[in-house]
Each structure stands twice: as structure tokens, then as C-alpha cells.
Design a protein around this motif. Sequence first.
Motif, PDB file in Angstrom:
ATOM      1  N   ASN A 250      40.437  53.212  35.016  1.00  0.00           N
ATOM      2  CA  ASN A 250      40.688  54.203  33.935  1.00  0.00           C
ATOM      3  C   ASN A 250      41.473  53.556  32.744  1.00  0.00           C
ATOM      4  O   ASN A 250      41.549  53.761  31.657  1.00  0.00           O
ATOM      5  CB  ASN A 250      40.450  55.507  34.057  1.00  0.00           C
ATOM      6  CG  ASN A 250      39.094  56.241  35.233  1.00  0.00           C
ATOM      7  OD1 ASN A 250      38.159  54.936  34.840  1.00  0.00           O
ATOM      8  ND2 ASN A 250      39.170  57.040  36.266  1.00  0.00           N
ATOM      9  N   ASP A 251      42.878  53.932  33.509  1.00  0.00           N
ATOM     10  CA  ASP A 251      43.938  53.628  32.468  1.00  0.00           C
ATOM     11  C   ASP A 251      44.106  52.569  32.057  1.00  0.00           C
ATOM     12  O   ASP A 251      44.731  51.760  31.313  1.00  0.00           O
ATOM     13  CB  ASP A 251      45.029  53.508  33.213  1.00  0.00           C
ATOM     14  CG  ASP A 251      45.041  55.713  33.612  1.00  0.00           C
ATOM     15  OD1 ASP A 251      44.889  56.307  33.031  1.00  0.00           O
ATOM     16  OD2 ASP A 251      46.228  55.661  34.421  1.00  0.00           O
ATOM     17  N   LYS A 252      42.494  51.299  32.459  1.00  0.00           N
ATOM     18  CA  LYS A 252      43.420  49.889  31.451  1.00  0.00           C
ATOM     19  C   LYS A 252      44.134  49.469  32.293  1.00  0.00           C
ATOM     20  O   LYS A 252      44.386  48.171  31.147  1.00  0.00           O
ATOM     21  CB  LYS A 252      42.939  49.835  30.191  1.00  0.00           C
ATOM     22  CG  LYS A 252      41.918  50.091  29.836  1.00  0.00           C
ATOM     23  CD  LYS A 252      40.497  50.401  28.186  1.00  0.00           C
ATOM     24  CE  LYS A 252      40.390  51.206  27.542  1.00  0.00           C
ATOM     25  NZ  LYS A 252      38.668  50.149  28.375  1.00  0.00           N
ATOM     26  N   TYR A 253      44.809  49.206  33.513  1.00  0.00           N
ATOM     27  CA  TYR A 253      46.167  48.593  33.367  1.00  0.00           C
ATOM     28  C   TYR A 253      46.054  47.246  33.936  1.00  0.00           C
ATOM     29  O   TYR A 253      47.209  46.743  33.251  1.00  0.00           O
ATOM     30  CB  TYR A 253      46.180  49.365  35.238  1.00  0.00           C
ATOM     31  CG  TYR A 253      47.671  48.934  35.965  1.00  0.00           C
ATOM     32  CD1 TYR A 253      48.382  49.439  34.948  1.00  0.00           C
ATOM     33  CD2 TYR A 253      47.724  47.675  36.277  1.00  0.00           C
ATOM     34  CE1 TYR A 253      50.182  48.847  35.356  1.00  0.00           C
ATOM     35  CE2 TYR A 253      48.475  47.072  36.768  1.00  0.00           C
ATOM     36  CZ  TYR A 253      50.365  47.718  36.783  1.00  0.00           C
ATOM     37  OH  TYR A 253      51.548  47.029  37.128  1.00  0.00           O
ATOM     38  N   CYS A 254      44.711  46.667  34.240  1.00  0.00           N
ATOM     39  CA  CYS A 254      44.902  45.124  33.764  1.00  0.00           C
ATOM     40  C   CYS A 254      44.888  44.548  32.990  1.00  0.00           C
ATOM     41  O   CYS A 254      45.737  43.341  32.904  1.00  0.00           O
ATOM     42  CB  CYS A 254      43.923  44.407  35.252  1.00  0.00           C
ATOM     43  SG  CYS A 254      43.970  45.229  36.513  1.00  0.00           S
ATOM     44  N   GLU A 255      44.298  45.124  31.672  1.00  0.00           N
ATOM     45  CA  GLU A 255      44.535  44.289  30.259  1.00  0.00           C
ATOM     46  C   GLU A 255      45.362  44.440  29.992  1.00  0.00           C
ATOM     47  O   GLU A 255      45.751  43.984  29.190  1.00  0.00           O
ATOM     48  CB  GLU A 255      43.099  45.429  29.752  1.00  0.00           C
ATOM     49  CG  GLU A 255      41.886  45.110  30.316  1.00  0.00           C
ATOM     50  CD  GLU A 255      40.716  46.038  29.740  1.00  0.00           C
ATOM     51  OE1 GLU A 255      40.689  45.759  27.814  1.00  0.00           O
ATOM     52  OE2 GLU A 255      39.672  47.173  29.513  1.00  0.00           O
TER      53      GLU A 255
ATOM     54  N   THR B 271      36.137  46.456  35.169  1.00  0.00           N
ATOM     55  CA  THR B 271      34.988  46.324  35.898  1.00  0.00           C
ATOM     56  C   THR B 271      35.724  45.988  36.850  1.00  0.00           C
ATOM     57  O   THR B 271      36.198  45.357  37.496  1.00  0.00           O
ATOM     58  CB  THR B 271      34.236  45.482  35.103  1.00  0.00           C
ATOM     59  OG1 THR B 271      34.135  46.207  34.145  1.00  0.00           O
ATOM     60  CG2 THR B 271      32.913  45.822  36.061  1.00  0.00           C
ATOM     61  N   ALA B 272      34.980  46.696  37.859  1.00  0.00           N
ATOM     62  CA  ALA B 272      35.482  46.711  40.061  1.00  0.00           C
ATOM     63  C   ALA B 272      34.118  45.802  39.873  1.00  0.00           C
ATOM     64  O   ALA B 272      33.067  45.693  40.028  1.00  0.00           O
ATOM     65  CB  ALA B 272      35.155  47.285  40.548  1.00  0.00           C
ATOM     66  N   PHE B 273      34.722  44.643  40.346  1.00  0.00           N
ATOM     67  CA  PHE B 273      33.872  43.541  41.536  1.00  0.00           C
ATOM     68  C   PHE B 273      33.804  43.694  42.940  1.00  0.00           C
ATOM     69  O   PHE B 273      34.682  43.854  43.265  1.00  0.00           O
ATOM     70  CB  PHE B 273      33.932  42.498  41.057  1.00  0.00           C
ATOM     71  CG  PHE B 273      33.377  41.814  39.504  1.00  0.00           C
ATOM     72  CD1 PHE B 273      31.587  40.857  39.120  1.00  0.00           C
ATOM     73  CD2 PHE B 273      34.354  42.406  37.662  1.00  0.00           C
ATOM     74  CE1 PHE B 273      31.894  41.381  38.053  1.00  0.00           C
ATOM     75  CE2 PHE B 273      34.022  42.484  36.601  1.00  0.00           C
ATOM     76  CZ  PHE B 273      32.452  41.612  36.432  1.00  0.00           C
ATOM     77  N   SER B 274      32.983  43.920  43.833  1.00  0.00           N
ATOM     78  CA  SER B 274      32.957  43.617  45.036  1.00  0.00           C
ATOM     79  C   SER B 274      33.724  42.092  45.750  1.00  0.00           C
ATOM     80  O   SER B 274      33.630  41.222  44.894  1.00  0.00           O
ATOM     81  CB  SER B 274      31.338  43.365  46.001  1.00  0.00           C
ATOM     82  OG  SER B 274      31.059  42.386  45.956  1.00  0.00           O
ATOM     83  N   VAL B 275      34.190  42.266  46.856  1.00  0.00           N
ATOM     84  CA  VAL B 275      35.143  41.323  47.498  1.00  0.00           C
ATOM     85  C   VAL B 275      34.081  40.384  47.469  1.00  0.00           C
ATOM     86  O   VAL B 275      33.653  40.771  49.001  1.00  0.00           O
ATOM     87  CB  VAL B 275      36.241  41.212  48.711  1.00  0.00           C
ATOM     88  CG1 VAL B 275      37.065  40.843  49.085  1.00  0.00           C
ATOM     89  CG2 VAL B 275      37.634  42.482  47.589  1.00  0.00           C
ATOM     90  N   PRO B 276      34.017  39.178  47.715  1.00  0.00           N
ATOM     91  CA  PRO B 276      33.654  37.918  48.562  1.00  0.00           C
ATOM     92  C   PRO B 276      33.478  37.518  49.492  1.00  0.00           C
ATOM     93  O   PRO B 276      34.898  37.799  50.212  1.00  0.00           O
ATOM     94  CB  PRO B 276      34.091  36.387  47.492  1.00  0.00           C
ATOM     95  CG  PRO B 276      35.199  37.225  47.198  1.00  0.00           C
ATOM     96  CD  PRO B 276      35.452  38.348  46.506  1.00  0.00           C
TER      97      PRO B 276
END
Length: 229
Positions: A55-60, A21-26
Motif C-alpha cells: 500500500n505504501d509502494k515500498y518497492c517502487e 503487486t503480489a505474485f505467488s512464490v514459484p
Amino acid sequence: MGWLRFTEGDRKVDCIKSPSTAFSVPVDDEIKGIVSGAQYILVVEKEAVFNRLANDKYCEINNCIVITGRGYPDVSTRRFLYHLVDKLCLPVYCLVDSDPYGFDILLIYRFGSMTMAYDSKLLSVPGIHWLGLLPSDINTYPISNRCLLPLTTKDKCKTNAMLKRCYLHHDEPNWRVELEIMLQNDVKFEIEALSVTSFSFLSMVYIPEKIGALKGDQDQNMCRKGKDR
């Protein structure tokens, strides 16, 4: 997105609960309580590529943090990246288009912007690695001819201007060689060119191979330094 948790003022950001999930940069400098189990940070030039990796769940799958400045990065993105590297001491890799503008974005992350040279120390990451796309990749990876675009006169002028920057000679000579290859080939291509074979080629093949090769080079250099001692 990825394996990261921190607090920005009264706002608690927990990317770890949902690494894709994307979060905005602080935008706040008061970032505290940084927690991460990531192995590295991947900076990507474009939001479209960021979304592809989500979409490819790269981070996970790869246990990392991915950040995008959506083109030329703003001050908040660059400051946040600097802050993460300073606190987490993680390797950082950068993925940009193989064109003069992608390379210029890489230089901003590495050296800071020329318009804010006075504050470049807190807005740059000297240890960032250029993951790709490299102009020399045209000889290694399946990039279709229809994805290759000729350099425009403006592209060539911009490239020649960047080649004259003294820090490329002293600090990143290999990057300068790649820029010269771009001029010699007289073509540019975008990250999306790797998706012609498969939508997941970027996340499943290209990035892991590139990071593996860079880590191998780093390990060899460490071994050489150890022998020199």
C-alpha cells in the motif's frame, strides 16, 4: 513483489511491470531468466506487513524485492529465497515480530529448520541480516506501552531453549544478546506496534533507518579489513 522478472517453466513472472503487486512464490525448481535491478531483498514475517508495504509502494520507492512466507516459511519460499540470493548476490534483510516465534522464523531463514537439517544448505541464507524488530528497539522507537505484552510461560521456555542452540554462540552472538534482552524485559511486541504513531512509520522511517545503519556497519567493517591488509 518488487524489481524482479523470471521464468518458471512455461510461466513468465514480471513483477517489474507493477512492483507493488503480489505474485505467488514459484514451486518449480526450474527458474530461469532472472532479471533484477533491486538493491536488496526484504523478507517479512507476516502477510499483513507485506500488504502494508504494498500500500505504501515500498518497492517502487526503495528499489527492492519483498518476500513473505506468511509466518513460518514453507520449503518453496526458502528455496526461492536461496535461489535469488545465489543468482543476484543481493543483501537480504529480515523483519519479524519481537517475540520468540518471530525469532524462531528468523532462525529458519538463517540456519534452516531442525526437521530438515539434512537439506539446510539449499534452504537457508547464512548472510541474512536481522533488521528487526529488535527487543532493544523498545528504547529507541515510539512503541506504546499498550502494545507491549508480557511473555508467557511457554514464550520463556521457547526462548530459553533457543538460547541453548550452539550456533547462536558461534555465528550470531549479537542475536543471542537481543534474545536475552527480551527475557530481561519480559515483554514481546509485534511489527504493527510501529504503526501506532503513523501507518507509514514502518516503511518511511523504521526500515530505511535500520537498513542505513546496517549498511554503515558493513562499510566500516570493509574499511577495517582493508586497513588490516
